[in-house]
Write an enzyme that holds these catalytic residues in place. Sequence first.
Site, PDB file in Angstrom:
ATOM      1  N   ARG A  73     -23.216  -3.066  -3.305  1.00  0.00           N
ATOM      2  CA  ARG A  73     -24.579  -2.911  -3.830  1.00  0.00           C
ATOM      3  C   ARG A  73     -24.708  -1.626  -4.644  1.00  0.00           C
ATOM      4  O   ARG A  73     -25.378  -1.593  -5.673  1.00  0.00           O
ATOM      5  CB  ARG A  73     -25.593  -2.895  -2.685  1.00  0.00           C
ATOM      6  CG  ARG A  73     -25.963  -4.272  -2.202  1.00  0.00           C
ATOM      7  CD  ARG A  73     -27.300  -4.209  -1.462  1.00  0.00           C
ATOM      8  NE  ARG A  73     -27.660  -5.485  -0.876  1.00  0.00           N
ATOM      9  CZ  ARG A  73     -28.329  -6.438  -1.528  1.00  0.00           C
ATOM     10  NH1 ARG A  73     -28.702  -6.259  -2.786  1.00  0.00           N
ATOM     11  NH2 ARG A  73     -28.620  -7.570  -0.926  1.00  0.00           N
ATOM     12  N   GLY A  94     -10.592  -2.721   9.004  1.00  0.00           N
ATOM     13  CA  GLY A  94     -10.184  -2.857  10.399  1.00  0.00           C
ATOM     14  C   GLY A  94     -11.330  -2.880  11.382  1.00  0.00           C
ATOM     15  O   GLY A  94     -11.123  -2.712  12.576  1.00  0.00           O
ATOM     16  N   LYS A 151       0.818  -1.216   0.000  1.00  0.00           N
ATOM     17  CA  LYS A 151       0.000   0.000   0.000  1.00  0.00           C
ATOM     18  C   LYS A 151       0.846   1.258   0.000  1.00  0.00           C
ATOM     19  O   LYS A 151       1.869   1.324   0.689  1.00  0.00           O
ATOM     20  CB  LYS A 151      -0.875   0.042   1.264  1.00  0.00           C
ATOM     21  CG  LYS A 151      -1.988  -0.975   1.315  1.00  0.00           C
ATOM     22  CD  LYS A 151      -2.827  -0.749   2.582  1.00  0.00           C
ATOM     23  CE  LYS A 151      -3.735  -1.918   2.906  1.00  0.00           C
ATOM     24  NZ  LYS A 151      -4.859  -2.063   1.990  1.00  0.00           N
ATOM     25  N   SER A 178      -7.728  -7.450   8.418  1.00  0.00           N
ATOM     26  CA  SER A 178      -7.517  -7.829   9.817  1.00  0.00           C
ATOM     27  C   SER A 178      -8.226  -9.133  10.162  1.00  0.00           C
ATOM     28  O   SER A 178      -7.888  -9.770  11.158  1.00  0.00           O
ATOM     29  CB  SER A 178      -8.047  -6.711  10.714  1.00  0.00           C
ATOM     30  OG  SER A 178      -7.687  -5.449  10.177  1.00  0.00           O
TER      31      SER A 178
END
Lengths: 293, 192
Positions: free
Chosen positions: A164, A152, A80, A235
Site C-alpha cells: 500500500r 517466516g 539468496k 514458508s
Amino acid sequence: MEKGTDTVKRGHAQMLKGGVIMDVVTPEHARIAEDAGACAVMALERVPADIRVHGGVARMSDPGLILEIMETVSIPVMAKCRIGHFVEAQILEAIGVDYIDESEVLTPADEQNHIDKTKFSVPFVCGCRNLGEALRRIAEGAAMIRTKGEAGTGDVVEAVRHARSVIGEIRRVSGMREDELAAFAKEIGAPLSLVAETAQMGRMPVVNFAAGGVATPADAALMMQLGVDGVFVGSGIFKSGNPSQRAKAIVKAVTHYNDPKILAEVSKGLGEAMVGIGVTQLPESERLAGRGW
Amino acid sequence: MKIGVLALQGDFEEHCVCLKNLGIKALEIRLPSQLEDLDGLIIPGGESTTIGKLATDYNLLDPIRALATSAAIWGTCGGLVFLATDVGRNQPTLGLVNMVVERNAFGRQIESFEEDLTITGIPGGPFRGIFIRAPRVKRVGIGVDILCELKDGSIVAVRQGRLIATSFHPELTKDTRVHEYFLNIAAQKVNS
C-alpha cells in the site's frame, strides 16, 4: 549479440508476472513446486520460518544444494545472498542461478552499502518497504522489486503495509506537476530520474512482486488486487499441512485473483495453513524488514 | 477486430500495451468462454509449464485448438513452446504448430541476449530480438515456413498458415512491426 543488458535482466522478471515463486529447500520440494505451476523457485537451505527458529547467522545456501535444485527443474531458479555480500553474489552468478535475491531474510553483511548490482550479468531482486527504498535499489541495478513484508511469519499484514505504501506513493507521484518531482525525490531519498520515470509510467519501473507473510490463496489474491505483479511464497507452502495442494491453489489464485468464485473453489479443503506468528507479537529485534535502508 | 491475449501467467500486459498503441483494445483471456468470436489470440512469454498446467486445469486446450481453425494465433517464447507438437519432454502443449522445440536452448538467464534480426515479412530494416531463457525450433514439419534464423542456424521465428511463433519478445520493444504483421493475418479472416 549483447548479454546482461537491462532489457534482458528486467525482461526476465516480466516473464514471471502473474506467477508464484516458491521457496524450496530440497530437489523434491522443487519438483512439487514445478508440478504445481510455480513460475520459478527460490533455492535455500532453510525457509524463513526455520531461519527464525534456528537463530544465529543466516548465510547464502550451499552452492551444491542450489545446483542440485537447478538440475531437477526446468523453471528458473533463484537464490539468496546477504545484503552487501557481493562475493556471495559472485558465487551465485558463477554457478548460473537465474536471479539473485539480495535478501533481508539473511543476516546483513554490510550495514551501509547494498551490492552494486550493475556490475553483474545476472539480475537481482531486492526487498522494499516504500517507493524510496525501491527506487534506491533500482538505482543500484536491481531489475525486480518485492515488498519485504515480514518473512517466516505467515502474517500478511506487513506485506499489505509495504504494498500500500509503494503503490500509494506511485499514485501520488503520478499526479504531480513536473516541478514538484525534485522535492518529492528529496523527500523519499530517491534519484530524480527514477522518480520522473515512475511518474511518467504510472507504475514501478521494474516488475514488483509481493513477499513476506503470504500463506493462503486469499492472501495471494489480496496482494494482486492491491496491484502487485506476482507473489513470492516462502514458508507458507512447505510449512503447511498439504504443500502440493496449497501450492496449486495459490498458483490458481494469482491467475484468477479477480474472480471470487474461483478463489472460493481453490480455498476449499486445503488442510492446515502454516501456524504463523502475529507480527505484533514479534520484538523489534526479531523483525527482518528493518534490515537494509 | 477482436484480439485476445492469454492471461494465465507471463507478460500479457506488455502485449496489451503494444496492441493499445496500435489502437486495439485487447481482451485478457483466462477462461474458455472468453475465447468466443476472437479474430486473433496472442500467447505471451512466461513459464510454459505454468501456462500449460493452468490451461489444462481450466479446460482451455481444446477450445484454443478449435479457435485455431478460424483465428490467427501467435506465441512468443513460452507461447512458442506452448504451440509446439514436440517439446522433448512431458508437459501439456497445444500441439498446433508442427515443430520440434528445445526449451532454454541458449542456456540459463546469464546467457539471455539481444540481437538484431532479419525477419521474412517484416520490412524496414533489422528488428531487435530480445531472447530470455529462450527456446529454439530444432526442426519444422510440413507446412511450416521459417521466418528467421540466427547466424548459428537456430530457427527463432516460424509461420504455419495463420499461426506464428517467435522465440523472442517483440512486446519488450517499442517496435510494433511484428504485432502489425500478426494483426494483418488476423484481419484476413474478417475480410474473407
